[in-house]
Design an enzyme around this catalytic site. Structure first.
Site, PDB file in Angstrom:
ATOM      1  N   GLU A 257       0.884  -1.168   0.000  1.00 31.15           N
ATOM      2  CA  GLU A 257       0.000   0.000   0.000  1.00 31.15           C
ATOM      3  C   GLU A 257       0.918   1.212   0.000  1.00 31.15           C
ATOM      4  O   GLU A 257       1.539   1.529   1.014  1.00 31.15           O
ATOM      5  CB  GLU A 257      -0.885   0.011   1.248  1.00 31.15           C
ATOM      6  CG  GLU A 257      -1.821  -1.183   1.357  1.00 31.15           C
ATOM      7  CD  GLU A 257      -2.940  -1.177   0.335  1.00 31.15           C
ATOM      8  OE1 GLU A 257      -3.086  -0.182  -0.407  1.00 31.15           O
ATOM      9  OE2 GLU A 257      -3.662  -2.183   0.254  1.00 31.15           O
ATOM     10  N   CYS A 291      -2.561   8.881   2.739  1.00 31.82           N
ATOM     11  CA  CYS A 291      -2.254   8.452   1.375  1.00 31.82           C
ATOM     12  C   CYS A 291      -3.470   8.665   0.468  1.00 31.82           C
ATOM     13  O   CYS A 291      -3.342   8.795  -0.734  1.00 31.82           O
ATOM     14  CB  CYS A 291      -1.819   7.004   1.361  1.00 31.82           C
ATOM     15  SG  CYS A 291      -2.971   5.977   2.248  1.00 31.82           S
TER      16      CYS A 291
HETATM   17  P1  NAP Z   1       8.171   5.276   4.691  1.00 35.43           P
HETATM   18  O1  NAP Z   1       9.334   6.144   4.913  1.00 35.43           O
HETATM   19  O2  NAP Z   1       8.117   4.475   3.463  1.00 35.43           O
HETATM   20  O3  NAP Z   1       8.074   4.364   5.985  1.00 35.43           O
HETATM   21  C1  NAP Z   1       7.107   3.370   6.126  1.00 35.43           C
HETATM   22  C2  NAP Z   1       7.673   2.257   6.968  1.00 35.43           C
HETATM   23  O4  NAP Z   1       8.771   1.655   6.307  1.00 35.43           O
HETATM   24  C3  NAP Z   1       8.198   2.708   8.323  1.00 35.43           C
HETATM   25  O5  NAP Z   1       7.940   1.707   9.270  1.00 35.43           O
HETATM   26  C4  NAP Z   1       9.673   2.824   8.061  1.00 35.43           C
HETATM   27  O6  NAP Z   1      10.474   2.708   9.207  1.00 35.43           O
HETATM   28  C5  NAP Z   1       9.900   1.658   7.155  1.00 35.43           C
HETATM   29  N1  NAP Z   1      11.113   1.750   6.353  1.00 35.43           N
HETATM   30  C6  NAP Z   1      11.742   2.866   5.911  1.00 35.43           C
HETATM   31  N2  NAP Z   1      12.823   2.504   5.179  1.00 35.43           N
HETATM   32  C7  NAP Z   1      12.863   1.153   5.161  1.00 35.43           C
HETATM   33  C8  NAP Z   1      13.748   0.193   4.574  1.00 35.43           C
HETATM   34  N3  NAP Z   1      14.785   0.546   3.838  1.00 35.43           N
HETATM   35  N4  NAP Z   1      13.480  -1.112   4.765  1.00 35.43           N
HETATM   36  C9  NAP Z   1      12.426  -1.485   5.492  1.00 35.43           C
HETATM   37  N5  NAP Z   1      11.566  -0.642   6.081  1.00 35.43           N
HETATM   38  C10 NAP Z   1      11.776   0.671   5.914  1.00 35.43           C
HETATM   39  O7  NAP Z   1       6.818   6.064   4.686  1.00 35.43           O
HETATM   40  P2  NAP Z   1       6.348   7.129   5.729  1.00 35.43           P
HETATM   41  O8  NAP Z   1       7.116   8.364   5.520  1.00 35.43           O
HETATM   42  O9  NAP Z   1       6.400   6.547   7.074  1.00 35.43           O
HETATM   43  O10 NAP Z   1       4.803   7.297   5.295  1.00 35.43           O
HETATM   44  C11 NAP Z   1       4.378   8.148   4.279  1.00 35.43           C
HETATM   45  C12 NAP Z   1       4.086   7.402   2.995  1.00 35.43           C
HETATM   46  O11 NAP Z   1       3.264   6.272   3.205  1.00 35.43           O
HETATM   47  C13 NAP Z   1       3.332   8.247   2.001  1.00 35.43           C
HETATM   48  O12 NAP Z   1       3.898   8.139   0.720  1.00 35.43           O
HETATM   49  C14 NAP Z   1       1.922   7.665   2.002  1.00 35.43           C
HETATM   50  O13 NAP Z   1       1.179   7.877   0.858  1.00 35.43           O
HETATM   51  C15 NAP Z   1       2.191   6.244   2.262  1.00 35.43           C
HETATM   52  N6  NAP Z   1       1.018   5.618   2.870  1.00 35.43           N
HETATM   53  C16 NAP Z   1       0.300   4.759   2.107  1.00 35.43           C
HETATM   54  C17 NAP Z   1      -0.839   4.155   2.614  1.00 35.43           C
HETATM   55  C18 NAP Z   1      -1.629   3.197   1.791  1.00 35.43           C
HETATM   56  O14 NAP Z   1      -2.394   2.442   2.351  1.00 35.43           O
HETATM   57  N7  NAP Z   1      -1.494   3.153   0.490  1.00 35.43           N
HETATM   58  C19 NAP Z   1      -1.229   4.438   3.922  1.00 35.43           C
HETATM   59  C20 NAP Z   1      -0.473   5.321   4.676  1.00 35.43           C
HETATM   60  C21 NAP Z   1       0.675   5.896   4.128  1.00 35.43           C
HETATM   61  P3  NAP Z   1      11.153   3.998   9.884  1.00 35.43           P
HETATM   62  O15 NAP Z   1      10.062   4.701  10.570  1.00 35.43           O
HETATM   63  O16 NAP Z   1      12.131   3.422  10.814  1.00 35.43           O
HETATM   64  O17 NAP Z   1      11.746   4.811   8.791  1.00 35.43           O
END
Ligand code: NAP
Ligand code: MG
Length: 485
Positions: A257, A291
């Protein structure tokens, strides 16, 4: 209860492995309140050794959990729903503290999050399957399902409760054991949910949780372990891509997602009061950090001035400040987020856009606030239109030709949510059917619903959460070819 873990005196012991809470291998990390930058508490920092132990525990628990009668699994999920409903205020306060969203948004999130436990408690006992006979005769085909296995669940900070339950509930309903890594900005809500699941009767090792500041190392360890058969990720498209590459190495079943860039289309015959009410929800829930947030407003040229005036009136009335002070809109998650949103607004203004209306941020606040803003005269190729804003900014773009606005709406690699407001339902449906988005609100500003398949097209993701489809993501199909003669 939920708050018992806050202000803990001894070293943090927030890694849950095999039913035991323990300290992480890499010390602790702070969790901040983005409304005032204060440290709420510190949390155990899990490392690779913890990641490996979590897989050991999940592997030990898998046969027993997979064999637990669906009715028993269902009743545990039902209790989780009830406990979460009981703890609503405390959980809402925790979400508001670590994420910053308003208390009313936080309460809404807890209700939504709890509903996944109820929905999947109900789906859990509806076993699907099939029975047929082969065209050549003789052979019978029995189609059945089994849990996919150990599932790694990785969640973002913007819905700290709902993104966790939207994965945990179907995984547990399916009979999978789980490894949960919450976002490092907001681990407290996930930890509270893990405690709640223990109270609900989830056996040891079925839910393991590893908060960490080294998410790449922990999740990478899981994806490299041949016992882990599933990755379910919610977050940015960038990180999703990295995880898909890692999943490819061992052909791990992946649900993604990812990011969105939702268009919000208003036709000239739309009910403008309803459109403004929907826009307020679609844009400002969670301060625009969803999102599914409306990212760009395409309003018919005949009504755009009227829409902008009414929308601006509503936006100016929003109170902006700490959730604890009862504000409508809280801070963004970080200083970096404020910088990014500021850059998008500045970039649009440099291209000719105008800040038409803005809410006022409460005096004297020290958190990461950005005022809700309505931009007009926005060029269609401004970054604020083309990129995911993730903040409380609404760019308005005028249109006159229906086919052209549909092309504009689809001119993105994202395809998560979209919104259409039109007076004539047939017209709304015609526009909606032409949009390459997984979820479309028709005369509604909210698409999230546990009974509906949540997910995106194009680079917004793979697979669906919620609905029956959300359960199927955690199941393997198996069939028996039976000699019936
Ligand atoms: P993110 O940076 O991608 O982080 C999401 C999760 O992934 C966090 O738990 C993060 O941990 C982890 N993560 C980061 N780098 C990683 C890596 N290299 N390997 C494994 N895990 C890793 O996203 P965000 O900034 O938290 O959230 C915003 C984004 O999420 C937006 O683009 C939004 O649209 C999207 N989103 C999508 C949905 C949907 O259902 N489609 C829902 C909500 C949000 P850390 O916190 O330790 O970095
Ligand atoms: Mg991040």
């Amino acid at each position: 209860m939920v708050t018992a873990q806050l202000g803990n005196s001894g070293p943090a012991a927030d890694v849950l492995i095999g039913g035991r809470w323990r300290q992480g291998g890499a010390g602790e990390f702070p969790v901040h309140n983005p409304a005032d930058r204060s440290v709420i508490t510190t949390v155990s920092n899990g490392d690779v050794a913890d990641a490996n132990s979590a897989v050991d525990a999940a592997a030990d628990a898998l046969p027993g959990w997979a064999a637990t009668p669906p009715r028993e699994r269902s009743e545990i999920l039902r209790r989780a729903f009830e406990l979460m409903t009981q703890d609503r205020e405390e959980l809402a306060a925790l979400i508001a503290a670590e994420n910053g969203k308003s208390l009313s948004d936080a309460r809404g999130e807890v209700g939504y999050a709890a509903e996944f436990f109820r929905w999947f408690a109900e789906e859990c006992v509806r076993s699907g399957g099939g029975f047929g006979s082969s065209p050549a005769g003789g052979t019978r085909t029995i189609v059945t399902h089994k849990p996919v296995g150990i599932a790694a669940l990785v969640t973002p900070w913007n819905f700290p409760a709902a993104m966790a339950t939207r994965k945990l509930a179907p995984a547990l309903a399916a009979g999978c054991t789980t490894l949960l890594k919450p976002a490092s900005e907001t681990p407290l809500t996930a930890l509270a949910i893990a405690r709640l699941l223990t109270r609900a009767g989830v056996p040891d090792g079925v839910v393991n949780i590893v908060p960490t500041r080294t998410s790449g190392a922990v999740v990478g360890t899981w994806l490299a372990d041949q016992r882990v058969r599933k990755i379910s990720f919610t977050g940015s498209t960038e990180v999703g891509r990295v995880l898909l590459h890692q999943a490819a190495d061992r052909v791990v079943n992946a649900s993604m997602e990812l990011g969105g860039n939702a268009p919000f289309i208003v036709t000239q015959d739309a009910d403008l009061d309803a459109a403004v009410a929907g826009a307020m929800i679609a844009k400002f829930r969670g301060g625009g950090q969803a999102c599914t947030a409306a990212n760009r407003f395409y309003v018919h040229a005949d009504v755009i001035d009227d829409f902008a005036r009414r929308f601006g009136d509503a936006v100016e009335k929003l109170t902006v400040g700490p959730a604890a002070a009862g504000a409508d809109i809280g801070p963004l998650i970080s200083a970096k987020a404020v910088e990014e949103v500021t850059a998008l607004v500045d970039g649009a203004v440099a291209k000719g856009a105008r800040i038409a209306r803005q809410a006022t941020v409460a005096d004297g606040v020290t958190g990461f606030f950005f005022p809700p803003t309505v931009l007009v005269d926005v060029p269609a190729d401004a970054d604020v239109v083309l990129q995911e804003i993730f903040g409380p900014v609404a760019p308005l773009v005028a249109w006159t030709d229906e086919a052209a606005v549909i092309r504009e709406a689809n001119r993105t690699e994202m395809g998560l949510a979209a919104y259409v407001y039109a007076g004539e339902l047939q017209r709304a449906v015609r526009i909606a059917e032409a949009l390459d988005s997984g979820m479309i609100g028709i005369n509604r500003g909210l698409v999230s619903d546990p009974s509906a398949p949540f997910g995106g097209m194009k680079q917004s993701g793979l697979g669906r959460e919620g609905a029956r489809a959300g359960l199927e993501e955690f199941l393997e199909t198996q069939y028996f070819s039976v000699d019936w003669s």
